[in-house]
Design a protein around this motif. Structure first.
Motif, PDB file in Angstrom:
ATOM      1  N   ILE A  68       0.835  -1.204   0.000  1.00 28.08           N
ATOM      2  CA  ILE A  68       0.000   0.000   0.000  1.00 28.08           C
ATOM      3  C   ILE A  68       0.871   1.256   0.000  1.00 28.08           C
ATOM      4  N   THR A  69       1.883   1.272   0.845  1.00 30.80           N
ATOM      5  CA  THR A  69       2.772   2.433   0.927  1.00 30.80           C
ATOM      6  C   THR A  69       3.448   2.711  -0.407  1.00 30.80           C
ATOM      7  N   ASN A  70       3.909   1.654  -1.072  1.00 34.13           N
ATOM      8  CA  ASN A  70       4.596   1.801  -2.354  1.00 34.13           C
ATOM      9  C   ASN A  70       3.673   2.387  -3.407  1.00 34.13           C
ATOM     10  N   ILE A  71       2.454   1.878  -3.479  1.00 30.17           N
ATOM     11  CA  ILE A  71       1.486   2.367  -4.466  1.00 30.17           C
ATOM     12  C   ILE A  71       1.125   3.823  -4.196  1.00 30.17           C
ATOM     13  N   MET A  72       0.902   4.163  -2.918  1.00 28.12           N
ATOM     14  CA  MET A  72       0.541   5.532  -2.571  1.00 28.12           C
ATOM     15  C   MET A  72       1.684   6.504  -2.870  1.00 28.12           C
ATOM     16  N   GLU A  73       2.915   6.052  -2.680  1.00 29.11           N
ATOM     17  CA  GLU A  73       4.070   6.893  -3.003  1.00 29.11           C
ATOM     18  C   GLU A  73       4.154   7.153  -4.497  1.00 29.11           C
ATOM     19  N   LYS A  74       3.868   6.138  -5.297  1.00 27.76           N
ATOM     20  CA  LYS A  74       3.887   6.322  -6.750  1.00 27.76           C
ATOM     21  C   LYS A  74       2.842   7.360  -7.168  1.00 27.76           C
ATOM     22  N   ALA A  75       1.650   7.265  -6.571  1.00 27.72           N
ATOM     23  CA  ALA A  75       0.598   8.222  -6.890  1.00 27.72           C
ATOM     24  C   ALA A  75       0.990   9.630  -6.454  1.00 27.72           C
ATOM     25  N   LYS A  76       1.561   9.740  -5.275  1.00 31.69           N
ATOM     26  CA  LYS A  76       1.960  11.043  -4.747  1.00 31.69           C
ATOM     27  C   LYS A  76       3.050  11.672  -5.601  1.00 31.69           C
ATOM     28  N   ASN A  77       3.907  10.837  -6.191  1.00 26.76           N
ATOM     29  CA  ASN A  77       5.034  11.334  -6.978  1.00 26.76           C
ATOM     30  C   ASN A  77       4.702  11.546  -8.453  1.00 26.76           C
ATOM     31  N   GLY A  78       3.425  11.468  -8.807  1.00 26.65           N
ATOM     32  CA  GLY A  78       3.028  11.865 -10.151  1.00 26.65           C
ATOM     33  C   GLY A  78       2.496  10.780 -11.058  1.00 26.65           C
ATOM     34  N   ALA A  79       2.629   9.510 -10.688  1.00 27.88           N
ATOM     35  CA  ALA A  79       2.066   8.440 -11.511  1.00 27.88           C
ATOM     36  C   ALA A  79       0.550   8.467 -11.386  1.00 27.88           C
ATOM     37  N   LYS A  80      -0.139   8.147 -12.464  1.00 28.43           N
ATOM     38  CA  LYS A  80      -1.591   8.060 -12.429  1.00 28.43           C
ATOM     39  C   LYS A  80      -1.978   6.686 -11.902  1.00 28.43           C
ATOM     40  N   VAL A  81      -2.774   6.630 -10.848  1.00 27.05           N
ATOM     41  CA  VAL A  81      -3.193   5.364 -10.255  1.00 27.05           C
ATOM     42  C   VAL A  81      -4.719   5.307 -10.245  1.00 27.05           C
ATOM     43  N   ILE A  82      -5.270   4.266 -10.865  1.00 22.09           N
ATOM     44  CA  ILE A  82      -6.712   4.090 -10.968  1.00 22.09           C
ATOM     45  C   ILE A  82      -7.091   2.771 -10.300  1.00 22.09           C
ATOM     46  N   PHE A  83      -7.986   2.839  -9.345  1.00 18.23           N
ATOM     47  CA  PHE A  83      -8.416   1.674  -8.572  1.00 18.23           C
ATOM     48  C   PHE A  83      -9.833   1.294  -8.992  1.00 18.23           C
ATOM     49  N   VAL A  84      -9.983   0.073  -9.517  1.00 20.01           N
ATOM     50  CA  VAL A  84     -11.295  -0.474  -9.891  1.00 20.01           C
ATOM     51  C   VAL A  84     -11.620  -1.564  -8.870  1.00 20.01           C
ATOM     52  N   PRO A  85     -12.433  -1.290  -7.845  1.00 17.91           N
ATOM     53  CA  PRO A  85     -12.661  -2.276  -6.786  1.00 17.91           C
ATOM     54  C   PRO A  85     -13.293  -3.565  -7.307  1.00 17.91           C
ATOM     55  N   GLY A  86     -12.946  -4.674  -6.650  1.00 16.65           N
ATOM     56  CA  GLY A  86     -13.534  -5.973  -6.969  1.00 16.65           C
ATOM     57  C   GLY A  86     -14.523  -6.394  -5.909  1.00 16.65           C
ATOM     58  N   ASN A  87     -14.909  -7.661  -5.935  1.00 19.13           N
ATOM     59  CA  ASN A  87     -15.883  -8.139  -4.959  1.00 19.13           C
ATOM     60  C   ASN A  87     -15.274  -8.322  -3.567  1.00 19.13           C
ATOM     61  N   HIS A  88     -13.977  -8.624  -3.472  1.00 24.27           N
ATOM     62  CA  HIS A  88     -13.358  -8.795  -2.158  1.00 24.27           C
ATOM     63  C   HIS A  88     -13.035  -7.455  -1.502  1.00 24.27           C
ATOM     64  N   ASP A  89     -12.890  -6.389  -2.285  1.00 26.15           N
ATOM     65  CA  ASP A  89     -12.711  -5.058  -1.691  1.00 26.15           C
ATOM     66  C   ASP A  89     -13.859  -4.141  -2.111  1.00 26.15           C
ATOM     67  N   GLU A  90     -15.062  -4.723  -2.127  1.00 25.87           N
ATOM     68  CA  GLU A  90     -16.245  -3.969  -2.545  1.00 25.87           C
ATOM     69  C   GLU A  90     -16.566  -2.830  -1.593  1.00 25.87           C
ATOM     70  N   PHE A  91     -15.996  -2.843  -0.366  1.00 31.31           N
ATOM     71  CA  PHE A  91     -16.206  -1.736   0.567  1.00 31.31           C
ATOM     72  C   PHE A  91     -15.735  -0.417  -0.040  1.00 31.31           C
ATOM     73  N   ALA A  92     -14.812  -0.486  -1.018  1.00 31.80           N
ATOM     74  CA  ALA A  92     -14.300   0.732  -1.649  1.00 31.80           C
ATOM     75  C   ALA A  92     -15.230   1.251  -2.734  1.00 31.80           C
ATOM     76  N   ARG A  93     -16.251   0.482  -3.108  1.00 30.59           N
ATOM     77  CA  ARG A  93     -17.150   0.931  -4.171  1.00 30.59           C
ATOM     78  C   ARG A  93     -18.003   2.123  -3.749  1.00 30.59           C
ATOM     79  N   GLU A  94     -18.088   2.371  -2.464  1.00 28.53           N
ATOM     80  CA  GLU A  94     -18.811   3.564  -2.009  1.00 28.53           C
ATOM     81  C   GLU A  94     -18.039   4.839  -2.346  1.00 28.53           C
ATOM     82  N   PHE A  95     -16.773   4.698  -2.733  1.00 29.06           N
ATOM     83  CA  PHE A  95     -15.953   5.850  -3.086  1.00 29.06           C
ATOM     84  C   PHE A  95     -15.799   6.019  -4.593  1.00 29.06           C
TER      85      PHE A  95
END
Length: 310
Positions: A68-95
């Motif tokens: 998680i830290t690595n991915i967030m650092e990449k996003a913070k440093n300018g990489a475009k990060v797109i999260f498409v939630p699945g059924n196991h992390d469906e709690f994120a679909r509210e966002f």
């Protein structure tokens, strides 16, 4: 682990089905991949965090936090990060259609490659009838799958003592059982048919833990695999060419499992606290004030789900 002489850079990287929070997750290999590979855009194609498993028992070693830290650092440093939630992390679909920690959350997306191909990006659970219509059976299957992964761990421990490399017993069984093979075939055809109806050139998905890249009719079907059994990612080169990377094979190493004694985040944090950390990471400015979530500009093609999801 020795680093590669030159770190490859890709236009786009797709990963899915990491299942952070489970003992079968190959988090150390994924951290190695994220350290050795850079990209302009990263797609997290669902089931990154296994909310189903974390609700039953808390397991969060340092290597999972490092992903998680690595991915967030990449996003913070300018990489475009797109999260498409699945059924196991469906709690994120509210966002969905919001941005947190510099990560855009979308139900699905249309990605245009360097050579002009339009690819539909979805997790794929909406094409799984068990997940969609019989959730109790999906939970039962998840329990059985985790049992297979646990047996796989002991099986490979014995292989290592005998001097053999990693071999996925669960993947072997899945590819040999007739019903499982038929399910994969039906899933791939259903996803490709949906992509054809959307009038796109191809589709990138996950969900079934089976890496694949092939033409189905006039649709390029790509499944980026998983980081439990195969440790695979789909990448786009600067000219638009797509390639599946089998990271464990490329690194010439056996997959390793985190031992139960590894330091873990206290269970008292809970899943809600984890989401809070995920949501706010990287959003604190020098003033110390968090940014307000903003609505992502996803365009008309990405504002509605492909189908009803569980």
């Amino acid at each position: 682990m020795t680093a590669m002489n030159t770190k490859p850079h890709y236009r786009t990287v797709w990963i899915s089905d990491v299942h952070l929070g489970t003992r079968g997750c190959q988090a150390e290999l994924l951290v190695d991949f994220l350290n050795e590979v850079t990209a302009d855009t990263y797609y997290l194609v669902g089931d990154i965090i296994d909310g189903w498993r974390l609700k039953k028992s808390w397991y969060w070693p340092e290597s999972h936090h490092a992903v998680i830290t690595n991915i967030m650092e990449k996003a913070k440093n300018g990489a475009k990060v797109i999260f498409v939630p699945g059924n196991h992390d469906e709690f994120a679909r509210e966002f969905v259609d919001m941005t947190f920690g510099h990560v855009d959350v979308r139900m699905n997306d249309i990605h245009t490659t360097a050579d002009g191909k339009r690819l539909l990006v979805i997790h794929g659970d909406e094409f799984d009838g068990v997940v969609k219509y019989a959730r109790w059976l999906a939970y039962l299957g998840d329990t059985a799958y985790n049992l297979a992964i646990m047996l796989n761990r002991y099986f490979n421990a014995a292989r290592r003592k005998l001097g053999y490399g990693y071999w996925s017993l669960s993947a072997y069984l899945k590819n040999r059982v007739k019903n499982a093979v038929q399910f994969i075939c039906n899933f791939e055809n259903a996803v490709a048919h949906a992509a054809a109806k959307r009038k796109v050139d191809g589709v990138v998905c996950g969900h079934i833990h089976h890496a694949e890249k092939r033409m189905i009719g006039n649709v390029l079907y790509c499944n980026d695999g998983d980081w439990v059994e195969s440790c695979t990612a789909l990448v786009e080169h600067k000219d638009g060419e797509l390639e599946l990377l089998h990271w464990a094979d490329m690194r010439n190493m056996a997959m390793s499992y985190v031992t139960p004694n590894s330091a873990s985040t206290p269970a008292s944090l809970g899943l809600g606290r984890l989401m809070s950390l995920f949501r706010t990471a990287g959003d604190i400015e020098n003033t110390g004030k968090p940014q307000s979530p903003r609505i992502a500009n996803t365009g008309a093609a990405t504002t509605s789900p492909v189908g009803k999801t569980a």
